[in-house]
Design an enzyme around this catalytic site. Structure first.
Site, PDB file in Angstrom:
ATOM      1  CG  ASP A  25     -17.382   9.388   5.959  1.00  0.00           C
ATOM      2  OD1 ASP A  25     -16.319   9.874   6.415  1.00  0.00           O
ATOM      3  OD2 ASP A  25     -18.354   9.062   6.674  1.00  0.00           O
ATOM      4  CG  ASN A  27     -13.804  10.877   9.430  1.00  0.00           C
ATOM      5  OD1 ASN A  27     -14.663  10.901   8.553  1.00  0.00           O
ATOM      6  ND2 ASN A  27     -13.380  11.961  10.042  1.00  0.00           N
ATOM      7  CG  ASP A  29     -17.128  13.135   8.983  1.00  0.00           C
ATOM      8  OD1 ASP A  29     -17.232  12.453   7.927  1.00  0.00           O
ATOM      9  OD2 ASP A  29     -16.376  14.112   9.074  1.00  0.00           O
ATOM     10  CG  ASP A  33     -12.744  11.254   4.615  1.00  0.00           C
ATOM     11  OD1 ASP A  33     -12.205  10.375   3.914  1.00  0.00           O
ATOM     12  OD2 ASP A  33     -13.574  11.007   5.523  1.00  0.00           O
ATOM     13  CG  ASP A 204     -15.393  29.671  -8.313  1.00  0.00           C
ATOM     14  OD1 ASP A 204     -16.171  28.813  -8.733  1.00  0.00           O
ATOM     15  OD2 ASP A 204     -15.735  30.578  -7.529  1.00  0.00           O
ATOM     16  CG  HIS A 334     -19.628  21.743  -8.419  1.00  0.00           C
ATOM     17  ND1 HIS A 334     -18.832  21.995  -9.525  1.00  0.00           N
ATOM     18  CD2 HIS A 334     -19.664  22.897  -7.721  1.00  0.00           C
ATOM     19  CE1 HIS A 334     -18.419  23.245  -9.481  1.00  0.00           C
ATOM     20  NE2 HIS A 334     -18.898  23.818  -8.391  1.00  0.00           N
TER      21      HIS A 334
HETATM   22  C1  GLC Z   1     -18.825  28.793  -9.164  1.00  0.00           C
HETATM   23  C2  GLC Z   1     -18.865  27.446  -8.511  1.00  0.00           C
HETATM   24  C3  GLC Z   1     -20.084  27.360  -7.666  1.00  0.00           C
HETATM   25  C4  GLC Z   1     -20.009  28.431  -6.611  1.00  0.00           C
HETATM   26  C5  GLC Z   1     -19.792  29.805  -7.214  1.00  0.00           C
HETATM   27  C6  GLC Z   1     -19.355  30.795  -6.193  1.00  0.00           C
HETATM   28  O1  GLC Z   1     -19.869  28.993 -10.046  1.00  0.00           O
HETATM   29  O2  GLC Z   1     -18.796  26.438  -9.477  1.00  0.00           O
HETATM   30  O3  GLC Z   1     -20.248  26.102  -7.078  1.00  0.00           O
HETATM   31  O4  GLC Z   1     -21.180  28.415  -5.862  1.00  0.00           O
HETATM   32  O5  GLC Z   1     -18.782  29.785  -8.196  1.00  0.00           O
HETATM   33  O6  GLC Z   1     -18.040  30.557  -5.778  1.00  0.00           O
HETATM   34 CA    CA Z   2     -15.339  11.982   6.636  1.00  0.00          CA
END
Ligand code: GLC
Ligand code: CA
Length: 557
Positions: A25, A27, A29, A33, A204, A334
């Site tokens: 980050d 800025n 918040d 970013d 995705d 993630h």
């Molecule tokens: C994929 C992404 C996940 C998201 C899902 C809906 O599995 O990796 O983070 O929540 O699609 O878009």
């Molecule tokens: Ca930021």
């Protein structure tokens, strides 16, 4: 050299997945970013990786952290501006690093103009951009939704007395890919970014774009694990991917990787056989069930770990692509808890050894490796058991459902804490100053308490750190095309503690030995091991008589 292998640049790259919200980050918040990523470009380059995959950075109300896009052609305000983006892309390219973006093509945000229009009236030009079910026909056939407050994928919308489909949260309505206008609109978006100079896409939930739109009734007593055919791998999936390839991929020298649910080694090549002109690569989920309950994947199950079975998954997938196609390899992202907590051992005693062992694995397989940010320093789970500590819609909605139904919501959190997605989303640990140097404010998701001793700065100056091991391992892969293209064979495959294999290209051969257990282990093999030839190892002392220390691995030429 090696004339008969089908070399492609995207097979030889190492990808670094960067979660912008938690990277840096600038800025104040509390939210990472694009300027933060720019600030860390030299760090990114120092890793030796060649490609960055950015999680979505488009305009979004962030119901699902950017996977609910309200404008595909602009940057999320919290992340910065298009100028920042252009600078970032330039900064990466000038360092020889490519950029792939996350394309969310199955759904948009309900705040996207397309959806705002679509819900207005039945004859709106955008009506057919989404899946609507007229309430005059009665209730739509039940569809469970992963992120919905009530597990219901149909949301009633009073304006037109209809339901719309959302397999994720109600703020993520599914696009109707049957409509050619939708498909062309998505291809235009892809071209917009490729024309800006990006190098490809991570696609995705791409297997969900084609669905059976007759929406057959789902049997009531069906176990969760069997529901997926009602959502993914629909009848036109291959047509759409071929069209996407024709309209977009074939026109650029780009790379792509699909997130592919419900794929098997039997149908794998239909997606990535080059002659079919669909995708280059995808990633499957077969190995990610480890330590997750088979009955309900919102729960952890430590007993669900069987190294021999796990090895066989990788063996099977490697063989699927031995002649054609190409694989990917990952142990973190993630959507998962931390790699070392999940597949290794994150105790103080073994965390470092174990992280190094897992990096040896990731970087010595025949597939394109994807490394998730933070794993290069061996970041671990936070294991929060209090709902206040969560930001993920997935966790929060499930918790609330249990609570409403009067079911055991605390028991759920105690178990889910080990596998929650937020474990993998905590801010990058840069140094030992407040908030790990991630932000000067309160971060959007709490920093892991261990940042004082586990951080980038500390590891940069320690030659024995996970970070330096990771960098060395990347260089080893880059110098040895055998580690990229060489044939993969298991060694002592029924060994319950050790994952060992060879990689061989013509006369060049490597043996990789990974002791996944916290006990010493014996490898049963007739392959002769010359201790003077160890290329890299996470233990200093040599081993004797094929006995390996806990969380130990070696490379032998
Ligand atoms: C994929 C992404 C996940 C998201 C899902 C809906 O599995 O990796 O983070 O929540 O699609 O878009
Ligand atoms: Ca930021």
């Amino acid at each position: 050299m090696h004339e008969n292998i089908n070399r492609k640049w995207w097979k030889e790259k190492v990808v670094y997945q960067l979660y912008p919200r938690s990277f840096k980050d600038t800025n104040g918040d509390g939210i990472g970013d694009l300027k933060g990523i720019i600030e860390k470009l030299d760090y990114i380059q120092s890793l030796g990786i060649d490609v960055v995959w950015l999680n979505p950075i488009y305009e979004s109300p962030n119901d699902d952290m950017g996977y609910d896009i309200s404008d595909f052609r602009s940057i999320m305000k919290e992340f910065g501006t298009m100028e920042d983006f252009d600078l970032l892309l330039k900064g990466l390219h000038s360092r020889g690093i490519k950029l792939i973006m996350d394309l969310v093509a199955n759904h948009t945000s309900d705040e996207h103009t397309w959806f705002k229009e679509s819900r207005k009236s039945k004859d709106n030009p955008y009506r057919n951009y989404y899946h609507w079910w007229d309430a005059d026909k009665g209730k739509p056939p039940y569809r469970w939704s992963i992120f919905d407050k009530e597990s219901n994928a149909w949301k009633y919308d009073a304006t037109t007395n209809s339901y719309y489909l959302h397999i994720f949260s109600e703020k993520q309505p599914d696009l109707n890919w049957e409509n050619p206008e939708v498909r062309n609109a998505v291809y235009d978006i892809m071209k917009f970014w490729l024309d800006k100079g990006i190098d490809g896409f991570r696609l995705d939930v791409i297997a969900c774009i084609s669905k059976d739109i007759s929406f057959p009734e789902m049997p009531k007593d069906m176990p969760v694990g069997e529901w997926f055919p009602y959502y993914t791998q629909g009848p036109h999936l291959h047509d759409y991917l071929q069209e996407m390839n024709r309209e977009v991929f074939s026109k650029y020298d780009c790379m792509n990787v699909g997130e592919m649910s419900f794929v098997t080694t039997d149908n794998a090549l239909l997606f990535v056989d080059e002659d079919r002109n669909e995708l280059q690569t995808f990633y499957h989920f077969d190995h990610t069930g480890a330590r997750i309950s088979k009955e309900n994947f919102m729960y952890a199950d430590d007993d669900n770990w069987d190294l021999v079975a796990w090895k066989k998954i990788f063996y099977k997938w490697d063989k699927a692509f031995a002649e054609k196609g190409w694989g990917t390899i990952y142990l973190g992202n993630h959507d998962m808890s931390r790699m070392v907590s999940r597949f290794g051992n994150d105790s103080e005693e073994f965390r470092t050894l174990s992280s190094k062992m897992l990096h040896t694995f990731l970087l010595s397989m025949r597939a394109t490796p994807y490394i998730y940010n933070g794993d290069e320093i061996g970041m671990v789970n936070t294991n929060h058991t209090n709902i206040e500590n969560y930001q993920d819609v997935y966790t929060i909605n499930y918790y609330n459902q249990l609570k409403q139904k009067g079911e055991d919501h605390d028991g759920f959190l105690n178990s889910h804490a080990k596998i929650s997605r937020d474990n993998g989303r905590t801010p990058m640990q840069w140094n030992d100053t407040a908030q790990a140097g991630f932000t000067s404010a309160t971060p959007w998701l709490a920093v892991n308490e261990n940042y004082k001793t586990l951080n980038v700065e500390e590891q940069e100056s320690d030659p024995d750190s996970v970070l330096n091991y990771f960098k060395n391992m990347i260089q080893l892969r880059k110098k040895n095309m055998t580690l990229v293209y060489g044939a993969f064979e298991l060694v002592d495959e029924d060994n319950q503690q050790i994952f060992a294999y060879t990689r061989q290209l013509e006369n060049d051969k490597f043996l990789v030995i990974l002791n996944f257990s916290d006990q010493t282990a014996v490898l049963n093999t007739s392959i002769e091991i010359n201790e003077n030839n160890i290329l890299i190892s996470n233990y200093k002392q040599p081993h004797h008589n094929n006995v390996y220390s806990p969380m130990h691995q070696s490379f032998i030429n």
